[in-house]
Every structure is written in C-alpha cells, then in structure tokens.
Design an enzyme around this catalytic site. Sequence first.
Site, PDB file in Angstrom:
ATOM      1  N   GLY A 195      34.829  -2.519 -28.647  1.00  0.00           N
ATOM      2  CA  GLY A 195      34.391  -3.759 -27.973  1.00  0.00           C
ATOM      3  C   GLY A 195      33.326  -4.413 -28.770  1.00  0.00           C
ATOM      4  CE1 TYR A 246      37.532   5.416 -32.324  1.00  0.00           C
ATOM      5  CE2 TYR A 246      35.608   4.498 -33.743  1.00  0.00           C
ATOM      6  CZ  TYR A 246      36.518   5.412 -33.273  1.00  0.00           C
ATOM      7  OH  TYR A 246      36.173   6.596 -33.844  1.00  0.00           O
ATOM      8  CG  HIS A 247      40.062   0.356 -27.130  1.00  0.00           C
ATOM      9  ND1 HIS A 247      39.461   1.620 -27.403  1.00  0.00           N
ATOM     10  CD2 HIS A 247      39.336  -0.049 -25.876  1.00  0.00           C
ATOM     11  CE1 HIS A 247      38.674   1.979 -26.193  1.00  0.00           C
ATOM     12  NE2 HIS A 247      38.844   0.976 -25.621  1.00  0.00           N
ATOM     13  N   GLY A 248      39.320  -3.284 -28.811  1.00  0.00           N
ATOM     14  CA  GLY A 248      38.645  -4.363 -28.127  1.00  0.00           C
ATOM     15  C   GLY A 248      37.579  -5.086 -29.122  1.00  0.00           C
TER      16      GLY A 248
END
Length: 167
Positions: free
Chosen positions: A106, A78-80
């Site tokens: 994250g 996922y993002h980060g």
Amino acid sequence: MALVSPGLHAIWVHRISHAAWQVPLLRLPARLLSNVARTLTGVEIHPGATLGRRVFIDHGMGVVIGETAEVGDDVMMYHGVTLGGRSMSHGKRHPTIEAGVTLGTGARVIGPVRIGAGSQVGANAVVVKDVPPGHVAVGVPARYRTLTPADENAAGALEDLDPAIYI
C-alpha cells in the site's frame, strides 16, 4: 512462479509493451497490450515506465506504475504500491526508485521524488519528498530515519518464533 505469479506476468508483458513504446507508430498497440495485462493481472504498468533487472512484484493486485517512473534493479514491491504523479505536465512527474529498495504493501510514492538505494518504504506510507539511500520511510506523510541492523533483523526474529505460543 512462472504459472501463477501475476506480478511476474505483468513484468513480462511490460518488457514487450515497453519495447513497442519506443517506436512512435507502435505506441497505441503498446498501450492496448498494457491494458490487457492490467485486466488479466491487476497490475498496471505504463509502457513508458522503465523497470530494472530482477524487479519483483509480490501478489501484484493494485500495483500502479506511472509513465515516467524509473525502477532500479533488485526492487521488491508488495501489492497496492503506487508510483504516481502529481501533475499532467510533460517531463519527469513520477518517482525514481533506486536499486535494492523494498516498497511495503500500500505504499504511495507520489511525484518526481527519489528513493535512495537500499531504502525501505513502510506499508501504507505516503512519500512526497526524497528518501536518502539506506533509510526507512514510514507514516503519512512519510518521515525517514536511518535503516539500522535491528530493522533488517526484526523480520527474521519474528520468523523464529514458535507459532504454538499463540494457541
């Protein structure tokens, strides 16, 4: 997906820049191409990183994958997410992510650690030591425990809730 997924676009460009990276005279153009992809997608993948088949980067923004990172097949991130190094020395200094791993929003996986097949890394976890296959790692620094069937079904149970109960 082909038109609007920055994670997918970043992976496509990475496949080209990675092939160029294998030829010593094409390393500079490979690095420049990866920089253009980072500017356009928000996903930074070093051309030296190795990505498996069916890797999926959801939303993409802020993902960083370092030069010696190895990502196996069927990995979802996922993002980060950061797959980063801890030193500037030569040799293996980024993580190895085995097949079927999920990396939450994250998550930071730092150094030459190995995340075992089928494991999950929770959102905002900081992993600095190996995670065995089939485990879930959460926290700062991350601690791991065996992945249970209840963990895998928890997300499905939430999807079955009627959203009207919150109104």
